[in-house]
Design a protein around this motif. Structure first.
Motif, short mmCIF file in Angstrom:
data_model
loop_
_atom_site.label_atom_id
_atom_site.label_comp_id
_atom_site.label_asym_id
_atom_site.label_seq_id
_atom_site.Cartn_x
_atom_site.Cartn_y
_atom_site.Cartn_z
N UNK A 87 0.85 -1.16 -0.28
CA UNK A 87 0.17 0.00 0.02
C UNK A 87 0.76 1.23 -0.07
N UNK A 88 1.91 1.06 0.71
CA UNK A 88 2.86 2.23 0.71
C UNK A 88 3.42 2.49 -0.84
N UNK A 93 3.61 11.25 -6.30
CA UNK A 93 4.30 11.64 -7.21
C UNK A 93 3.81 12.15 -8.61
N UNK A 94 2.74 11.20 -8.94
CA UNK A 94 1.91 11.30 -10.26
C UNK A 94 0.62 11.00 -9.80
N UNK A 95 -0.42 11.31 -10.48
CA UNK A 95 -1.75 11.55 -9.76
C UNK A 95 -2.59 10.07 -10.35
N UNK A 96 -1.86 9.02 -9.88
CA UNK A 96 -2.56 7.70 -10.11
C UNK A 96 -3.74 7.27 -9.15
N UNK A 97 -4.91 6.73 -9.52
CA UNK A 97 -5.80 6.41 -8.59
C UNK A 97 -5.97 5.08 -8.70
N UNK A 98 -6.33 4.39 -7.83
CA UNK A 98 -6.21 2.67 -7.57
C UNK A 98 -7.55 2.05 -7.50
N UNK A 99 -7.56 0.85 -7.79
CA UNK A 99 -8.39 -0.23 -7.61
C UNK A 99 -7.75 -1.41 -7.07
N UNK A 100 -8.40 -2.05 -6.05
CA UNK A 100 -7.87 -3.29 -5.40
C UNK A 100 -9.21 -4.23 -5.49
N UNK A 105 -7.09 -6.23 2.80
CA UNK A 105 -6.78 -5.41 2.05
C UNK A 105 -7.43 -4.07 1.89
N UNK A 106 -8.90 -4.07 2.14
CA UNK A 106 -9.86 -2.96 2.38
C UNK A 106 -9.60 -2.03 3.47
N UNK A 107 -9.16 -2.54 4.59
CA UNK A 107 -8.70 -1.95 5.64
C UNK A 107 -7.56 -1.00 5.50
N UNK A 120 -7.00 3.01 4.88
CA UNK A 120 -6.10 3.85 6.08
C UNK A 120 -5.12 4.56 5.15
N UNK A 121 -4.25 3.79 4.37
CA UNK A 121 -3.14 4.34 3.89
C UNK A 121 -3.25 5.13 2.36
N UNK A 122 -4.17 4.43 1.48
CA UNK A 122 -4.20 5.34 0.32
C UNK A 122 -5.37 6.45 0.39
N UNK A 123 -6.33 6.38 1.30
CA UNK A 123 -6.96 7.67 1.35
C UNK A 123 -7.80 7.86 0.08
N UNK A 124 -7.59 9.01 -0.47
CA UNK A 124 -8.46 9.43 -1.51
C UNK A 124 -7.68 9.10 -3.01
#
Length: 645
Positions: free
Chosen positions: A164-165, A173-180, A194-196, A200-204
């Protein structure tokens, strides 16, 4: 720097090396044996296959070589325009969990700089990029505190919190948005870590969480017992939502993606269960996954053999994109009714890794541009290209084999150029709408699309699928704007190659370079062609080679006109071969789209010391990493080994 600081940095380097956070087991190239002839070895990998197919013959009768397209200036006068494209670049990426180390980074302090540059190029054009980490391997993923040594009894995919980090540092660094994706192999004892951690770490930076990956294939793949129907899936979704609601560590309760069908069930079969009424308030988007064909016979000996030479022509026609979008037209209308995005969550040229000679050709680049635009024309909001390892043909980008990473760089595939084109075509205004104009008598070899921004005609996309180096199949397309008239001139960016079979592709005169030379930055001079229009006759005449693609800009102040390489770039300051820490079971890889190890007799590992042939490389990597880190100032938690320039 004082000696005690150098020693401290040395100690910290050893600590980082000893606790690297993501490991992949027996996945080419991570698990490959070392070789004394790396150039010879890589030619056996699908990602570097040299096959060049014969282009389809020139059709008889051939499409007209000159024709006119009339387009209205104002969107209000154009029926059947698509919904506005909002959010990130239309083409994003679906990265199999088994190749995270290869694509994203060794750990959260050693990111893959070419990946950053490739994402930055899309972000500057589109505002953001959507990236999914998942695929078949997500279903068996387990989070652990650390991974010391992998063995064949280890569950399929293991990951630690550092995954997650890695993701969060990339997004910083560059505006990547994530799906898991939430694992769906145990629907009684849900593994929700994985959801928790993602929330908590990725936020927005976290957009959403996938619930089940192709549940309609569960029965065929042996993941469920018969009978297993859409109603059973509905029940599992109900149980998952209850578990989510009971979990205080998952504060966001409405960012899920479903039904993620692979094609065995239709969306309508799922809607009939009451799915939308029950879960519409819990969903971020409605999602499906689909490939136009498969190469599973070659990979796994299942299904029928598909000859790439015979299949090539199927990709070099407008009908290909239409056929892929058609089954979902009713579902995209439903998505509008329930006010949800509709995403093609995983696709590429063919499942089981794509086809040699097709998936990495200029023809595939044309296909992916047309396919993406046809999906948008059918009211899809985004689509994700699947990314695998060395043993697939279709990758938009591929890291070098690990035993060559000290002297080879990345390779960019044909379909990454397609992602770049669509990013420019739709831009980042969040107002772009598209329509298939059925050009040249709706000829499938010469399609065209009109794009409107802020309700005004702004761009035209023109294709010529015909391959003919004689010049006889070159075309001149006249674009007319009744009433409003044409401007004095237009500017054109061309996606070019000499043949649909070739790999040497340029976008507006620039290229990422040949295989093993890519750092994620465009090379060469930007070439945007200015074409004077005939205002008296109200036409702008656009020439097309055979083959060719042109993006014609009618707005001469469009910000991407003068954009080649993104202004924000990254350069590596470190080389590392330190231990990695997701672990992947061989059997799971064999059922993963494009990730086969079936023919590999020996099992390898990236865990330090588990494969004798890799032990020297591991020590060399430790020394390389240590000497590099000693020259870099470390902040809290470790500074990313990338610098902007």
């Amino acid at each position: 720097m004082s000696m005690h600081k150098l020693l401290a940095l040395w100690g910290l380097t050893l600590l980082i090396t000893a606790h690297a956070e993501i490991t992949v087991h027996s996945q080419i190239p991570i698990g490959q044996m070392s070789t004394t002839a790396p150039e010879a070895a890589v030619t056996t990998y699908a990602a570097y296959n040299d096959t060049i197919l014969i282009p389809p013959p020139i059709p008889d009768p051939a499409p007209a070589t000159s024709y006119t397209i009339e387009v209205q200036r104002d969107a209000v006068n154009v029926p059947r325009l698509s919904v506005p494209h909002t959010g990130g670049a239309f083409w994003g990426f679906s990265i199999e969990m088994s190749v995270i180390n290869q694509v994203l980074g060794k750990n959260s302090t050693f990111l893959q700089v070419p990946f950053l540059n490739l994402m930055a190029n899309l972000v500057e054009r589109a505002g953001s990029v959507y990236v999914r980490l998942g695929g078949n391997t997500q279903e068996h993923a387990r989070m652990v505190d650390f991974i010391e040594n992998y063995n064949t009894q280890t569950p399929a995919v293991l990951y630690t919190v550092d995954m997650f980090y890695i993701m969060n540092n990339i997004s910083s660094l560059t505006n990547v948005k994530w799906f898991l994706g939430i694992p769906f192999d145990d629907t009684v004892n849900w593994r929700l870590q994985i959801a928790e951690n993602a929330e908590n770490i990725l936020g927005e930076h976290l957009l959403g969480l996938q619930t089940a990956n192709e549940p309609d294939f569960y029965l065929n793949n042996g993941h469920r017992q018969a009978p297993y129907t859409p109603y059973d899936f509905f029940g599992e979704m109900t149980n998952l939502m209850a578990a989510i609601d009971a979990n205080p560590n998952i504060p966001t309760k409405n960012n899920f993606l479903a039904p993620n069908l692979g094609g065995e069930w239709t969306p309508e079969m799922v809607w009939e269960t009451g799915f939308l009424d029950a879960f519409r308030d819990r969903l971020f988007a409605l999602t499906v996954e689909h490939y136009p064909n498969n190469n599973c016979y070659v990979q796994f000996g299942t299904g029928r053999f598909v000859d790439p030479q015979e299949a090539f022509a199927e990709y070099l026609t407008h009908q290909a994109g239409i056929a892929l979008a058609e089954p979902y037209r009713a579902a995209t209308m439903i998505a509008q009714e329930v006010d949800k995005p509709f995403i093609m969550f995983e696709t590429n040229t063919a499942s089981c890794g794509g086809f040699q000679g097709i998936s990495d050709s200029y023809g595939a680049a044309l296909w992916a541009v047309d396919y993406g635009m046809q999906l948008a024309n059918s009211n899809f909001t985004n689509a994700l290209m699947h990314v695998g390892g060395q043993n697939v043909f279709y990758n938009p980008f591929t890291a070098p084999p690990t035993n060559q990473s000290s002297f080879h760089e990345w390779t960019v595939g044909a379909v990454y150029y397609s992602a770049l084109v669509l990013a420019e075509a739709f831009g980042k205004s969040n107002t772009s709408r598209i329509i298939d104009v059925q050009a040249n008598g709706d000829n499938y070899l010469t399609p065209a699309y009109a794009i409107y921004e802020n309700d005004v005609f702004s761009k035209m996309a023109l294709f010529n699928y015909v391959d003919d180096d004689s010049g006889a199949s070159d075309r001149v397309v006249s674009i007319a704007v009744p009433g409003a008239g044409v401007p004095e001139s237009v500017r054109v960016k061309y996606l070019s190659s000499e043949s649909v079979s070739f790999r040497n592709i340029t976008w507006a005169g620039q290229t990422f370079g040949p295989r093993f030379t890519v750092d994620g930055r465009l090379k060469g001079d930007l070439n945007v062609v200015t074409i004077l229009c005939d205002r008296t006759n109200n036409t702008c005449q656009i020439p097309l080679k055979a083959p060719d693609f042109a993006l014609v800009f009618f707005n001469d102040v469009d910000e991407v006109l003068n954009l080649g390489q993104a202004t924000q770039t990254f350069a590596t300051t470190a080389q590392t071969k330190v231990r990695n820490t997701v672990s992947v079971d061989q059997a799971v890889l064999e059922t993963s789209n494009g990730h086969s190890e079936k023919d590999r007799a020996r099992m390898g590992s990236t865990s330090s010391g588990s494969v004798h042939a890799n032990s020297a490389a591991g020590m060399n990597g430790l020394l390389e990493a240590a000497m590099t880190v000693m020259c870099i100032v470390l902040g809290v938690g470790g500074v990313l080994r990338a610098v902007m320039r």
